[in-house]
Design a protein around this motif. Structure first.
Motif, PDB file in Angstrom:
ATOM      1  N   LEU A 134       0.827  -1.203   0.000  1.00  0.00           N
ATOM      2  CA  LEU A 134       0.000   0.000   0.000  1.00  0.00           C
ATOM      3  C   LEU A 134       0.864   1.256   0.000  1.00  0.00           C
ATOM      4  O   LEU A 134       0.659   2.154  -0.831  1.00  0.00           O
ATOM      5  CB  LEU A 134      -0.935   0.014   1.213  1.00  0.00           C
ATOM      6  N   ALA A 135       1.821   1.341   0.904  1.00  0.00           N
ATOM      7  CA  ALA A 135       2.667   2.538   0.985  1.00  0.00           C
ATOM      8  C   ALA A 135       3.412   2.762  -0.328  1.00  0.00           C
ATOM      9  O   ALA A 135       3.488   3.889  -0.831  1.00  0.00           O
ATOM     10  CB  ALA A 135       3.651   2.414   2.149  1.00  0.00           C
ATOM     11  N   ALA A 136       3.936   1.690  -0.900  1.00  0.00           N
ATOM     12  CA  ALA A 136       4.679   1.814  -2.157  1.00  0.00           C
ATOM     13  C   ALA A 136       3.770   2.287  -3.285  1.00  0.00           C
ATOM     14  O   ALA A 136       4.171   3.117  -4.117  1.00  0.00           O
ATOM     15  CB  ALA A 136       5.321   0.477  -2.507  1.00  0.00           C
ATOM     16  N   ASN A 137       2.549   1.763  -3.338  1.00  0.00           N
ATOM     17  CA  ASN A 137       1.627   2.165  -4.403  1.00  0.00           C
ATOM     18  C   ASN A 137       1.210   3.626  -4.267  1.00  0.00           C
ATOM     19  O   ASN A 137       1.109   4.352  -5.267  1.00  0.00           O
ATOM     20  CB  ASN A 137       0.398   1.260  -4.403  1.00  0.00           C
ATOM     21  N   LEU A 138       0.958   4.069  -3.038  1.00  0.00           N
ATOM     22  CA  LEU A 138       0.599   5.472  -2.830  1.00  0.00           C
ATOM     23  C   LEU A 138       1.774   6.378  -3.181  1.00  0.00           C
ATOM     24  O   LEU A 138       1.600   7.416  -3.840  1.00  0.00           O
ATOM     25  CB  LEU A 138       0.175   5.692  -1.375  1.00  0.00           C
ATOM     26  N   ASP A 139       2.976   5.990  -2.753  1.00  0.00           N
ATOM     27  CA  ASP A 139       4.155   6.793  -3.053  1.00  0.00           C
ATOM     28  C   ASP A 139       4.412   6.864  -4.564  1.00  0.00           C
ATOM     29  O   ASP A 139       4.776   7.912  -5.104  1.00  0.00           O
ATOM     30  CB  ASP A 139       5.389   6.215  -2.361  1.00  0.00           C
ATOM     31  N   SER A 140       4.224   5.750  -5.246  1.00  0.00           N
ATOM     32  CA  SER A 140       4.440   5.716  -6.692  1.00  0.00           C
ATOM     33  C   SER A 140       3.458   6.630  -7.411  1.00  0.00           C
ATOM     34  O   SER A 140       3.836   7.375  -8.330  1.00  0.00           O
ATOM     35  CB  SER A 140       4.307   4.285  -7.203  1.00  0.00           C
ATOM     36  N   ALA A 141       2.186   6.577  -7.008  1.00  0.00           N
ATOM     37  CA  ALA A 141       1.180   7.438  -7.631  1.00  0.00           C
ATOM     38  C   ALA A 141       1.506   8.909  -7.409  1.00  0.00           C
ATOM     39  O   ALA A 141       1.395   9.733  -8.326  1.00  0.00           O
ATOM     40  CB  ALA A 141      -0.204   7.107  -7.079  1.00  0.00           C
ATOM     41  N   ASP A 142       1.930   9.243  -6.190  1.00  0.00           N
ATOM     42  CA  ASP A 142       2.293  10.627  -5.889  1.00  0.00           C
ATOM     43  C   ASP A 142       3.532  11.044  -6.678  1.00  0.00           C
ATOM     44  O   ASP A 142       3.661  12.205  -7.092  1.00  0.00           O
ATOM     45  CB  ASP A 142       2.565  10.791  -4.393  1.00  0.00           C
ATOM     46  N   GLY A 143       4.441  10.096  -6.893  1.00  0.00           N
ATOM     47  CA  GLY A 143       5.640  10.397  -7.669  1.00  0.00           C
ATOM     48  C   GLY A 143       5.310  10.778  -9.094  1.00  0.00           C
ATOM     49  O   GLY A 143       5.878  11.727  -9.652  1.00  0.00           O
ATOM     50  N   VAL A 144       4.388  10.042  -9.706  1.00  0.00           N
ATOM     51  CA  VAL A 144       3.955  10.376 -11.065  1.00  0.00           C
ATOM     52  C   VAL A 144       3.292  11.754 -11.084  1.00  0.00           C
ATOM     53  O   VAL A 144       3.548  12.583 -11.965  1.00  0.00           O
ATOM     54  CB  VAL A 144       2.993   9.298 -11.605  1.00  0.00           C
ATOM     55  N   TYR A 145       2.440  11.989 -10.107  1.00  0.00           N
ATOM     56  CA  TYR A 145       1.742  13.272  -9.962  1.00  0.00           C
ATOM     57  C   TYR A 145       2.754  14.422  -9.953  1.00  0.00           C
ATOM     58  O   TYR A 145       2.625  15.402 -10.706  1.00  0.00           O
ATOM     59  CB  TYR A 145       0.964  13.218  -8.657  1.00  0.00           C
ATOM     60  N   ASN A 146       3.795  14.302  -9.130  1.00  0.00           N
ATOM     61  CA  ASN A 146       4.788  15.366  -9.015  1.00  0.00           C
ATOM     62  C   ASN A 146       5.677  15.476 -10.250  1.00  0.00           C
ATOM     63  O   ASN A 146       6.090  16.585 -10.628  1.00  0.00           O
ATOM     64  CB  ASN A 146       5.644  15.148  -7.765  1.00  0.00           C
ATOM     65  N   ARG A 147       5.946  14.353 -10.920  1.00  0.00           N
ATOM     66  CA  ARG A 147       6.776  14.414 -12.125  1.00  0.00           C
ATOM     67  C   ARG A 147       6.048  15.113 -13.267  1.00  0.00           C
ATOM     68  O   ARG A 147       6.653  15.864 -14.050  1.00  0.00           O
ATOM     69  CB  ARG A 147       7.214  13.007 -12.547  1.00  0.00           C
ATOM     70  N   ILE A 148       4.741  14.847 -13.383  1.00  0.00           N
ATOM     71  CA  ILE A 148       3.971  15.551 -14.413  1.00  0.00           C
ATOM     72  C   ILE A 148       3.995  17.051 -14.144  1.00  0.00           C
ATOM     73  O   ILE A 148       4.223  17.869 -15.055  1.00  0.00           O
ATOM     74  CB  ILE A 148       2.520  15.023 -14.462  1.00  0.00           C
ATOM     75  N   ASN A 149       3.786  17.437 -12.899  1.00  0.00           N
ATOM     76  CA  ASN A 149       3.808  18.859 -12.551  1.00  0.00           C
ATOM     77  C   ASN A 149       5.184  19.469 -12.767  1.00  0.00           C
ATOM     78  O   ASN A 149       5.306  20.624 -13.208  1.00  0.00           O
ATOM     79  CB  ASN A 149       3.366  19.049 -11.101  1.00  0.00           C
ATOM     80  N   ALA A 150       6.239  18.697 -12.490  1.00  0.00           N
ATOM     81  CA  ALA A 150       7.595  19.199 -12.717  1.00  0.00           C
ATOM     82  C   ALA A 150       7.845  19.429 -14.205  1.00  0.00           C
ATOM     83  O   ALA A 150       8.538  20.384 -14.596  1.00  0.00           O
ATOM     84  CB  ALA A 150       8.620  18.219 -12.146  1.00  0.00           C
ATOM     85  N   GLY A 151       7.290  18.568 -15.051  1.00  0.00           N
ATOM     86  CA  GLY A 151       7.401  18.773 -16.488  1.00  0.00           C
ATOM     87  C   GLY A 151       6.712  20.051 -16.929  1.00  0.00           C
ATOM     88  O   GLY A 151       7.204  20.772 -17.814  1.00  0.00           O
TER      89      GLY A 151
END
Length: 423
Positions: free
Chosen positions: A283-300
């Motif tokens: 669960l923690a890994a999946n939530l962290d991964s989803a948030d990582g994608v979220y932040n990478r899109i915004n960083a782009g």
């Protein structure tokens, strides 16, 4: 091949937005054709969406051929009834030659070239075939579902309508892609107790730095990127869609916030043994991964704004405010209060009716922009057929036009060959 009353230059399998879009261009090209539809045109939009369903992409991306969105809310998100009304207008404009309630049971090539199409309403022949039935055919439900108590109501995401249609008690939603996350939200907003088995789906922001993220990505030409230029190449076709919603004007879906409000989150559902549900400790890994994608899109988007000197409001990084205190890997059904389960783990393609050597080991057709190596056989409406929008309202026109141009070129080449033989 001789012409008969049941022969067409092109037969299109599927009467959804893809098949109708192809018919639009075939009519423009003056090519006789028939669209075969198992149910009724645009059937899926009318029967396999929940009551509160709405688009996750803004209305301006509704760009079916010759029929762009003309409403007064281009940056809004059409609800189910509005989507159906939009499709009804497109259907009326196209006036496609459709045979409804015609289930295609077999398509095979003929010795002299062309195809034989066997349906529940008779047999047809065609010079060329376009498969426009999409790629979401068979709902995925794991075999463990057979071992669940009969007292628990089970349904697949396409069958879910609203919270009131489910029996009393908590609801287990399995899967956190677009459908799973939105159905979990729908139940949560209705006051139902939700247990969500969280998968590996990514997420994205709805709005960032003053605009819809879709608007930013469109300016960045992301939606024009062909699959062969994507960093994942054809592997992008296996990706789960990002979860976000257009509900109530559009917003993020933040599973951590739901958890802080009482939703129970677990990792991926793996098994059922002796009335105990077993979950992966991820669960923690999946939530962290989803948030990582979220932040990478915004960083782009940040990088695009800086590169182009765009004056807009400031950005930021999503910082989680809820974390699982531990990985819970089991849940005893008895005593959990779960009265129903909604399976939201996707669909598999089923092209078993198509007799052609074009499929890989997972039943997915090999093609380049919908054109297969089997003469006269094409696909349309599949996710990432060519670009991100290929399976959506935004990109289907470009793909359909390309296939019709290819069909026209094939017909012209064939005519030249015939003329050369008879000269």
């Amino acid at each position: 091949m001789s012409q008969t009353s049941n022969h067409y230059s092109v037969i299109v399998v599927g009467g959804g937005q893809a098949g109708l879009s192809l018919s639009y261009y075939l009519k423009q090209a003056g090519i006789d054709h028939l669209v075969l539809e198992k149910n009724t045109v645009t059937h899926t939009w009318r029967t396999q969406r929940w009551d509160a369903f709405c688009l996750v992409t803004p209305n301006w991306q509704c760009a079916l051929p010759g029929y762009p969105y003309r409403g007064d809310d281009p940056h809004g998100f059409m609800k189910k009834d509005e989507i159906i009304a939009y499709l009804d207008g497109f259907i009326e404009m196209v006036e496609a030659p459709v045979l409804e309630h015609a289930e295609v049971r077999r398509v095979s090539s003929t010795d002299g070239g062309g195809f034989t199409v066997s349906t529940s309403q008779g047999t047809f022949t065609a010079d060329q075939i376009v498969v426009a039935s999409g790629g979401y055919h068979t709902p995925i439900v794991p075999r463990m579902a057979e071992r669940l108590p009969a007292s628990i109501v089970q349904m697949q995401s396409s069958e879910y309508r609203n919270a009131d249609a489910l029996p009393e008690g908590a609801v287990l939603v399995v899967g956190s892609g677009q459908s799973g996350a939105q159905i979990a939200e729908d139940l949560h907003l209705a006051g139902r107790k939700v247990v969500l088995a969280v998968g590996e789906a990514p997420r994205c922001a709805r709005f960032y730095r003053g605009r819809d993220v879709v608007d930013w990505l469109a300016d960045m030409k992301y939606y024009d990127m062909p699959v062969d230029q994507h960093p994942l190449r054809e592997g992008v076709r296996d990706n789960t869609n990002h979860y976000v919603t257009g509900r109530d004007g559009g917003r993020d879906i933040d599973l951590r916030r739901f958890a802080s409000e009482g939703m129970e989150l677990y990792g991926r559902l793996e098994d059922l043994q002796d009335s105990v549900l077993h979950f992966a400790p991820n669960l923690a890994a999946n939530l962290d991964s989803a948030d990582g994608v979220y932040n990478r899109i915004n960083a782009g988007i940040d990088a695009f704004i800086e590169k182009n000197g765009i004056d807009t409001e400031g950005g930021g990084v999503y910082e989680p405010r809820w974390w699982p205190d531990r990985e819970r890997t089991t849940l005893e059904l008895q005593g959990s209060g779960i009265g129903s389960i909604v399976w939201c783990i996707g669909f598999t393609p089923d092209f078993s009716w198509l007799d052609a050597p074009v499929f890989n080991g997972r039943g997915y057709p090999a093609h380049r922009r919908g054109v297969t190596q089997f003469p006269g056989l094409y696909f349309l409406g599949l996710p990432w057929l060519h670009t991100w929008g290929s399976g959506r309202f935004s990109g289907i026109a470009r793909d359909a036009e390309h296939i019709v141009k290819t069909i026209c070129s094939t017909r012209e080449a064939s005519a030249v060959s015939v003329d050369a033989l008879t000269a």
